[in-house]
Design a protein around this motif. Structure first.
Motif, PDB file in Angstrom:
ATOM      1  N   GLU A 328       0.878  -1.101  -0.054  1.00 51.32           N
ATOM      2  CA  GLU A 328       0.252  -0.053  -0.105  1.00 51.32           C
ATOM      3  C   GLU A 328       0.817   1.111  -0.037  1.00 51.32           C
ATOM      4  OE1 GLU A 328      -2.521  -0.393   3.421  1.00 51.32           O
ATOM      5  OE2 GLU A 328      -3.617  -2.029   2.358  1.00 51.32           O
ATOM      6  N   TYR A 329       1.979   1.194   0.779  1.00 51.59           N
ATOM      7  CA  TYR A 329       2.812   2.301   0.685  1.00 51.59           C
ATOM      8  C   TYR A 329       3.677   2.676  -0.453  1.00 51.59           C
ATOM      9  CZ  TYR A 329       7.273   5.115   2.212  1.00 51.59           C
ATOM     10  OH  TYR A 329       8.041   6.126   1.979  1.00 51.59           O
ATOM     11  N   PHE A 330       3.979   1.572  -1.227  1.00 56.63           N
ATOM     12  CA  PHE A 330       4.731   1.804  -2.476  1.00 56.63           C
ATOM     13  C   PHE A 330       3.765   1.970  -3.394  1.00 56.63           C
ATOM     14  CE2 PHE A 330       7.734  -1.605  -0.657  1.00 56.63           C
ATOM     15  CZ  PHE A 330       8.744  -0.703  -0.375  1.00 56.63           C
ATOM     16  N   ALA A 331       2.266   1.591  -3.627  1.00 57.17           N
ATOM     17  CA  ALA A 331       1.418   2.038  -4.615  1.00 57.17           C
ATOM     18  C   ALA A 331       0.964   3.505  -4.306  1.00 57.17           C
ATOM     19  CB  ALA A 331       0.037   1.159  -4.158  1.00 57.17           C
ATOM     20  N   ARG A 332       0.860   4.024  -3.037  1.00 52.25           N
ATOM     21  CA  ARG A 332       0.496   5.345  -2.850  1.00 52.25           C
ATOM     22  C   ARG A 332       1.634   6.169  -3.288  1.00 52.25           C
ATOM     23  NH1 ARG A 332      -0.892   3.631   2.199  1.00 52.25           N
ATOM     24  NH2 ARG A 332       0.710   4.562   3.164  1.00 52.25           N
ATOM     25  N   ASN A 338       3.736   9.850 -10.046  1.00 54.14           N
ATOM     26  CA  ASN A 338       3.513   9.781 -11.521  1.00 54.14           C
ATOM     27  C   ASN A 338       2.238  10.718 -11.771  1.00 54.14           C
ATOM     28  OD1 ASN A 338       5.666   8.399 -12.969  1.00 54.14           O
ATOM     29  ND2 ASN A 338       5.333   7.289 -10.858  1.00 54.14           N
ATOM     30  N   GLY A 339       1.628  11.252 -10.750  1.00 49.22           N
ATOM     31  CA  GLY A 339       0.597  11.848 -10.989  1.00 49.22           C
ATOM     32  C   GLY A 339      -0.888  10.945 -11.399  1.00 49.22           C
ATOM     33  N   LEU A 340      -0.843   9.824 -10.759  1.00 49.06           N
ATOM     34  CA  LEU A 340      -1.810   8.732 -11.295  1.00 49.06           C
ATOM     35  C   LEU A 340      -3.074   8.886 -10.000  1.00 49.06           C
ATOM     36  CD1 LEU A 340       0.468   5.755 -12.059  1.00 49.06           C
ATOM     37  CD2 LEU A 340      -0.547   7.533 -13.570  1.00 49.06           C
ATOM     38  N   GLU A 341      -4.081   8.168 -10.400  1.00 49.06           N
ATOM     39  CA  GLU A 341      -5.261   8.256  -9.573  1.00 49.06           C
ATOM     40  C   GLU A 341      -4.857   6.944  -8.653  1.00 49.06           C
ATOM     41  OE1 GLU A 341      -8.434   9.732  -9.023  1.00 49.06           O
ATOM     42  OE2 GLU A 341      -7.393  11.023 -10.672  1.00 49.06           O
ATOM     43  N   PRO A 342      -5.397   7.033  -7.322  1.00 44.57           N
ATOM     44  CA  PRO A 342      -5.009   6.128  -6.302  1.00 44.57           C
ATOM     45  C   PRO A 342      -5.219   4.592  -6.933  1.00 44.57           C
ATOM     46  CG  PRO A 342      -6.019   7.855  -5.238  1.00 44.57           C
ATOM     47  CD  PRO A 342      -6.006   8.243  -6.712  1.00 44.57           C
ATOM     48  N   VAL A 343      -4.488   3.749  -6.574  1.00 46.06           N
ATOM     49  CA  VAL A 343      -4.718   2.410  -7.000  1.00 46.06           C
ATOM     50  C   VAL A 343      -5.393   1.478  -5.869  1.00 46.06           C
ATOM     51  CG1 VAL A 343      -3.398   0.332  -7.973  1.00 46.06           C
ATOM     52  CG2 VAL A 343      -2.785   2.611  -8.708  1.00 46.06           C
ATOM     53  N   GLU A 370       5.876  -1.235  -8.291  1.00 46.57           N
ATOM     54  CA  GLU A 370       5.864  -0.248  -9.264  1.00 46.57           C
ATOM     55  C   GLU A 370       5.673  -0.576 -10.544  1.00 46.57           C
ATOM     56  OE1 GLU A 370       9.473   1.930  -8.176  1.00 46.57           O
ATOM     57  OE2 GLU A 370       8.639   2.672  -6.233  1.00 46.57           O
ATOM     58  N   ARG A 371       6.519  -1.759 -11.098  1.00 45.43           N
ATOM     59  CA  ARG A 371       6.253  -2.110 -12.320  1.00 45.43           C
ATOM     60  C   ARG A 371       4.989  -2.277 -12.879  1.00 45.43           C
ATOM     61  NH1 ARG A 371       9.820  -5.610 -11.978  1.00 45.43           N
ATOM     62  NH2 ARG A 371       8.712  -7.755 -11.696  1.00 45.43           N
ATOM     63  N   THR A 372       4.092  -3.057 -12.025  1.00 43.61           N
ATOM     64  CA  THR A 372       2.770  -3.505 -12.233  1.00 43.61           C
ATOM     65  C   THR A 372       1.957  -2.401 -12.508  1.00 43.61           C
ATOM     66  OG1 THR A 372       3.164  -5.443 -11.065  1.00 43.61           O
ATOM     67  CG2 THR A 372       1.068  -5.065 -11.446  1.00 43.61           C
ATOM     68  N   ILE A 373       2.081  -1.239 -11.491  1.00 47.87           N
ATOM     69  CA  ILE A 373       1.137  -0.183 -11.566  1.00 47.87           C
ATOM     70  C   ILE A 373       1.469   0.666 -12.928  1.00 47.87           C
ATOM     71  CG2 ILE A 373       0.827   2.115 -10.742  1.00 47.87           C
ATOM     72  CD1 ILE A 373       1.259   0.893  -8.047  1.00 47.87           C
ATOM     73  N   LEU A 374       2.760   0.680 -13.382  1.00 48.55           N
ATOM     74  CA  LEU A 374       2.970   1.432 -14.711  1.00 48.55           C
ATOM     75  C   LEU A 374       2.579   0.758 -15.814  1.00 48.55           C
ATOM     76  CD1 LEU A 374       6.418   2.990 -13.541  1.00 48.55           C
ATOM     77  CD2 LEU A 374       4.381   4.092 -13.676  1.00 48.55           C
ATOM     78  N   VAL A 375       2.603  -0.444 -15.960  1.00 51.83           N
ATOM     79  CA  VAL A 375       2.293  -1.189 -16.955  1.00 51.83           C
ATOM     80  C   VAL A 375       0.788  -1.471 -17.119  1.00 51.83           C
ATOM     81  CG1 VAL A 375       2.505  -3.416 -18.177  1.00 51.83           C
ATOM     82  CG2 VAL A 375       4.585  -2.617 -17.088  1.00 51.83           C
ATOM     83  N   SER A 376       0.126  -1.973 -16.003  1.00 54.09           N
ATOM     84  CA  SER A 376      -1.281  -2.306 -16.032  1.00 54.09           C
ATOM     85  C   SER A 376      -2.181  -0.810 -16.244  1.00 54.09           C
ATOM     86  CB  SER A 376      -1.686  -2.786 -14.902  1.00 54.09           C
ATOM     87  OG  SER A 376      -0.968  -4.059 -14.452  1.00 54.09           O
ATOM     88  N   GLN A 378      -4.087   0.610 -14.530  1.00 51.13           N
ATOM     89  CA  GLN A 378      -5.562   0.110 -14.124  1.00 51.13           C
ATOM     90  C   GLN A 378      -5.694   0.830 -12.693  1.00 51.13           C
ATOM     91  OE1 GLN A 378      -8.008  -1.210 -16.026  1.00 51.13           O
ATOM     92  NE2 GLN A 378      -6.352  -1.134 -17.674  1.00 51.13           N
ATOM     93  N   PRO A 379      -6.884   1.417 -12.338  1.00 48.27           N
ATOM     94  CA  PRO A 379      -7.212   1.603 -10.945  1.00 48.27           C
ATOM     95  C   PRO A 379      -7.539   0.867 -10.001  1.00 48.27           C
ATOM     96  CG  PRO A 379      -9.149   2.225 -12.454  1.00 48.27           C
ATOM     97  CD  PRO A 379      -8.239   1.635 -12.947  1.00 48.27           C
ATOM     98  N   HIS A 380      -7.720  -0.399 -10.600  1.00 51.33           N
ATOM     99  CA  HIS A 380      -7.922  -1.782  -9.701  1.00 51.33           C
ATOM    100  C   HIS A 380      -7.112  -2.841 -10.217  1.00 51.33           C
ATOM    101  CE1 HIS A 380     -10.482  -4.461  -6.902  1.00 51.33           C
ATOM    102  NE2 HIS A 380     -10.203  -5.211  -7.931  1.00 51.33           N
ATOM    103  N   LEU A 381      -6.110  -3.462  -9.165  1.00 45.02           N
ATOM    104  CA  LEU A 381      -5.187  -4.246  -9.641  1.00 45.02           C
ATOM    105  C   LEU A 381      -5.558  -5.807  -8.963  1.00 45.02           C
ATOM    106  CD1 LEU A 381      -1.652  -2.393  -9.446  1.00 45.02           C
ATOM    107  CD2 LEU A 381      -3.141  -2.900 -11.471  1.00 45.02           C
ATOM    108  N   THR A 382      -5.612  -6.617  -9.973  1.00 46.71           N
ATOM    109  CA  THR A 382      -5.997  -8.134  -9.512  1.00 46.71           C
ATOM    110  C   THR A 382      -4.794  -8.907  -9.491  1.00 46.71           C
ATOM    111  OG1 THR A 382      -6.313  -8.917 -11.645  1.00 46.71           O
ATOM    112  CG2 THR A 382      -8.264  -7.917 -10.519  1.00 46.71           C
TER     113      THR A 382
END
Length: 453
Positions: A328-332, A338-343, A370-376, A378-382
């Motif tokens: 959660e910390y790394f996602a925030r 990167n100016g993204l919406e919360p994941v 970080e890699r998964t957030i940037l590549v995906s 998506q606002p919701h990661l599975t």
């Protein structure tokens, strides 16, 4: 116990007189003893705050009298720190004394600054140990250290207790466990927090550049020395210096480092004038230094000099309850940077992340998230999103799952799979596994994996 009185035990009246003068000027009370028998008698009457003890009292240079006196002191006054006095050529005696329970050693002729620093540190460490259960004077800063597991809390308790002292600290643990963050926390919670914190990766400094990097050089000291340059120790004066990967330091450089840790002085290349430095030493390694000492790969006297306080960082697999907090910390952090919406991360994905082996520990988890957030994007990661970005390993023998294999086998297979996936590009392999390039090379050697051409 009189914490302001120092007992000087030495058969040389000149040494006793010189030490007494230095210590009185520094505000300490003085008691002296010429023989081990006199020292024991003094301790039976009044327990001092610290003992400065010579190793030899006859013409013999074996140090047996000093070791015998040290053993008696440890029985009569086990809490009193002892600093040994020895000649530079007899450091092996001091090492024997450290093994027997001495706090530190100084060599003749001593440096007054180094002597007073060692005394102050010894008294601080003893007092902090005595007051371990007392409430902290000020809140302990741990902004970047995420987790609530018992193992991590135990580490932070130790750090909060010793941060205010000037004691050298050795931080051990696997690559990616957060040793640098602990070093920063020690500095930020010390009296030196407003002074420089200088980081040095010793694994990345070659033997030919060691002196110039660490101690600086004068213009003209060598071919490319076009100007005066301050070394890392001079930059860290008044603050702290973090020596990472100290286990990678070659034997020649170890001797040069030992001298500055011993005397708090150094000479820049091309300059014969010694410079004095006041800096706290914090070291880190993922290697087994005691084993390296036994194998003759690391100086024993340097080992005892740097590990007055040892902090062992737990591997991420030993504190899995912290993984959701870290994710959660790394996602925030990533969203904010990167100016993204919360994941939002699904419960199944979090459970999947909590099961992985993580040979690269927290660094690997950070890179993975970080890699998964940037590549995906998506606002919701599975769970599927993370699986698509994971360096998969398929290790099955006799129908058994990877869970029955040793962690070393899992780590080896992950490295082999990453090498295949990234075409042997070691920089990409290191990033994917959350390891440094040096750590990747060590693992290739450990598992007898031939690196790609």
């Amino acid at each position: 116990m009189d914490s302001k009185t120092i007992l000087i035990c030495d058969d040389d009246p000149t040494v006793r007189s010189s030490l007494s003068l230095v210590l009185k000027r520094a505000g300490y009370g003085i008691a002296t003893a010429e023989t081990p028998e006199q020292a024991v008698a003094q301790i039976r009457t009044t327990i001092p705050g610290l003992i400065l003890m010579d190793m030899n009292y006859t013409r013999s240079t074996t140090g047996e009298e000093g070791l015998e006196l040290l053993a008696k002191v440890k029985v009569l006054a086990p809490e009193v720190p002892v600093i040994l006095i020895t000649a530079w050529g007899s450091i092996h005696l001091a090492v024997q004394g450290i093994r027997a329970g001495a706090f530190d050693f100084i060599t003749k002729p001593w440096n007054n600054l180094a002597l007073l620093e060692s005394i102050r540190t010894a008294i601080q460490v003893q007092e902090s140990s005595t007051a371990a259960d007392a409430a902290p004077k000020s809140p302990f800063r741990r902004d970047k250290i995420i987790g609530k597991s018992p193992l991590l809390e135990r580490v932070l308790q130790t750090v909060s207790r010793i941060a205010s002292t000037h004691a050298p600290v050795l931080i051990t643990g696997e690559s990616g466990t957060g040793k640098e963050l602990i070093a920063e926390a020690i500095h930020e919670n010390s009296e030196r927090k407003d002074r420089p914190f200088i980081k040095v990766n010793l694994g990345g400094i070659s033997l030919s550049l060691f002196e110039s990097e660490m101690f600086g050089h004068k213009k003209g000291a060598f071919t490319d020395a076009h100007y005066d340059r301050k070394g890392r120790f001079e930059l860290a004066d008044g603050g702290s210096i973090f020596l990472d990967e100290i286990g990678d330091l070659d034997m020649v450089s170890q001797v040069k480092l030992l001298r500055v840790l011993q005397d708090h002085t150094f000479e820049s290349l091309g300059d014969s004038r010694p410079k004095q430095v006041d800096t706290r030493i914090i070291c880190a390694t993922n290697r087994n230094l005691p084993q390296m000492v036994q194998q003759g790969e690391f100086r024993e006297d340097l080992f005892y000099r740097i590990n007055l306080i040892t902090v062992q960082m737990p591997a991420l697999r030993e504190r899995r309850e912290d993984i959701p907090l870290l994710v959660e910390y790394f996602a925030r952090q990533q969203a904010r940077q990167n100016g993204l919406e919360p994941v939002e991360i699904s419960a199944e994905a979090m459970e999947y992340l909590s099961r992985l082996p993580y040979p690269g520990n927290v660094r690997e988890l950070k890179n993975f998230v970080e890699r998964t957030i940037l590549v995906s994007q998506q606002p919701h990661l599975t769970e599927v999103d993370f699986k698509n970005q994971y360096v998969e390993i398929a290790v099955k023998t006799g129908g058994h799952d990877t869970s029955v294999h040793s962690l070393e086998e899992i780590e080896k297979q992950m490295i082999l799979r990453a090498l295949e996936l990234y075409g042997g590009n070691l920089s990409k392999v290191a990033t994917a596994l959350g390891l440094s390039r040096q750590a990747v090379y060590r693992r290739l050697e450990k598992y007898a994996i031939r690196p790609p051409e």
